[in-house]
Design a protein around this motif. Structure first.
Motif, PDB file in Angstrom:
ATOM      1  N   LYS A 168       0.824  -1.277  -0.055  1.00 45.86           N
ATOM      2  CA  LYS A 168       0.015   0.192   0.152  1.00 45.86           C
ATOM      3  C   LYS A 168       0.921   1.318  -0.021  1.00 45.86           C
ATOM      4  O   LYS A 168       0.472   2.202  -0.729  1.00 45.86           O
ATOM      5  N   THR A 169       1.931   1.149   0.895  1.00 42.84           N
ATOM      6  CA  THR A 169       2.573   2.571   0.902  1.00 42.84           C
ATOM      7  C   THR A 169       3.979   2.490   0.027  1.00 42.84           C
ATOM      8  O   THR A 169       4.240   3.644  -0.562  1.00 42.84           O
ATOM      9  N   ASP A 227     -10.273  -2.688   1.560  1.00 37.05           N
ATOM     10  CA  ASP A 227     -10.923  -1.395   1.572  1.00 37.05           C
ATOM     11  C   ASP A 227      -9.303  -0.518   1.316  1.00 37.05           C
ATOM     12  O   ASP A 227      -9.568   0.564   0.575  1.00 37.05           O
ATOM     13  N   ASP A 228      -8.279  -0.948   2.212  1.00 39.46           N
ATOM     14  CA  ASP A 228      -7.070   0.011   1.731  1.00 39.46           C
ATOM     15  C   ASP A 228      -6.774  -0.007   0.309  1.00 39.46           C
ATOM     16  O   ASP A 228      -6.368   1.033  -0.241  1.00 39.46           O
ATOM     17  N   TYR A 229      -6.477  -1.288  -0.232  1.00 36.56           N
ATOM     18  CA  TYR A 229      -5.920  -1.398  -1.455  1.00 36.56           C
ATOM     19  C   TYR A 229      -6.917  -0.736  -2.582  1.00 36.56           C
ATOM     20  O   TYR A 229      -6.791  -0.039  -3.522  1.00 36.56           O
ATOM     21  N   GLU A 231      -9.114   2.053  -2.157  1.00 36.40           N
ATOM     22  CA  GLU A 231      -8.610   3.403  -2.141  1.00 36.40           C
ATOM     23  C   GLU A 231      -7.527   3.624  -2.662  1.00 36.40           C
ATOM     24  O   GLU A 231      -7.268   4.734  -3.547  1.00 36.40           O
ATOM     25  N   ALA A 232      -6.414   2.823  -2.655  1.00 33.76           N
ATOM     26  CA  ALA A 232      -4.965   3.264  -3.186  1.00 33.76           C
ATOM     27  C   ALA A 232      -5.079   2.900  -4.761  1.00 33.76           C
ATOM     28  O   ALA A 232      -4.467   3.474  -5.407  1.00 33.76           O
TER      29      ALA A 232
END
Length: 241
Positions: A168-169, A227-229, A231-232
């Motif tokens: 993600k980052t 959800d995190d990916y 959004e990414a």
């Protein structure tokens, strides 16, 4: 052996027992015999086919998550149309996608992969541009400075890329310096980039950063993103195969 082949080369003992209608202990006994014959290697809870020696490392990697990669390939092919200018890299998922394009016509295919060149060159009025230089036999591809310079002169409608790791980052990463450089060139020169990545690539760390997640225009994967990916990759068109 047939079940292992159709299952992408790796299956659990419980799956084999269920499919064959026998006990888990029977499967374990047979796997021990097959391992002695050099046909499989036993892993925790299951077994993996041993690739034939003549197939080399590329074909061994193509056996990993083969079913998922084939689904991704079929979905990715829908973004290609006759007459397109394509760059296709030497990753295994990209090789599966190339195999799905054999019925398309008048493609201009730019690649550093001998496998892709073999599958798509010389058919259906295609034009093929193969990067040259020093061959990497493990990848059956060219990715040295000579090949990179050659590839950098093209402007594809669409680049079809694989990836070694997605985080993600830290973004998109690879493990091979030459292939990472090829990816950077593709992101810089292509009108759009399609990334084919199975779910095992997410949350991994690679050796070399290639691009931020925001550089991907089309993401084709085999499982819904958390959800995190999601959004990414919000800027990308996402297809779940």
């Amino acid at each position: 052996m047939n079940l292992l082949q159709s299952g992408g080369g790796l299956l659990s003992v419980s799956t084999l027992a269920s499919d064959l209608g026998v006990s888990a202990e029977t499967v374990r006994r047979e796997l021990r015999l097959l391992e002695k014959e050099g046909a499989v290697t036993r892993e925790h809870g299951g077994a993996r086919l041993i690739a034939k020696a003549f197939e080399g490392p590329l074909m061994q990697r193509m056996e990993e998550n083969a079913a998922a990669k084939q689904r991704i390939a079929r979905a990715a092919a829908q973004f290609v149309h006759d007459g397109m200018i394509l760059f296709i890299d030497a990753g295994t998922t990209s090789c599966f996608i190339a195999q799905q394009l054999v019925d398309y016509r008048s493609l201009t295919v730019i690649t550093n992969s001998l496998q892709v060149a073999t599958d798509l060159g010389g058919i259906n009025d295609n034009r093929l541009f193969l990067a040259a230089g020093q061959m990497d036999y493990a990848y059956r591809a060219f990715s040295d400075h000579t090949a990179q310079q050659y590839i950098s002169g093209f402007t594809p409608h669409l680049s079809i890329l694989s990836v070694g790791a997605i985080e993600k980052t830290r973004g998109l990463m690879d493990f091979h310096p030459g292939e990472a450089a090829m990816s950077r060139i593709a992101y810089a020169t292509s009108e759009r980039v399609l990334l084919g990545a199975d779910s095992t690539k997410f949350g991994r760390y690679g050796l070399i950063h290639t691009a931020p997640l925001s550089s991907v225009d089309i993401l084709v994967t085999d499982a819904a993103l958390d959800d995190d990916y999601a959004e990414a990759f919000q800027q990308a068109e996402i297809t779940i195969a």
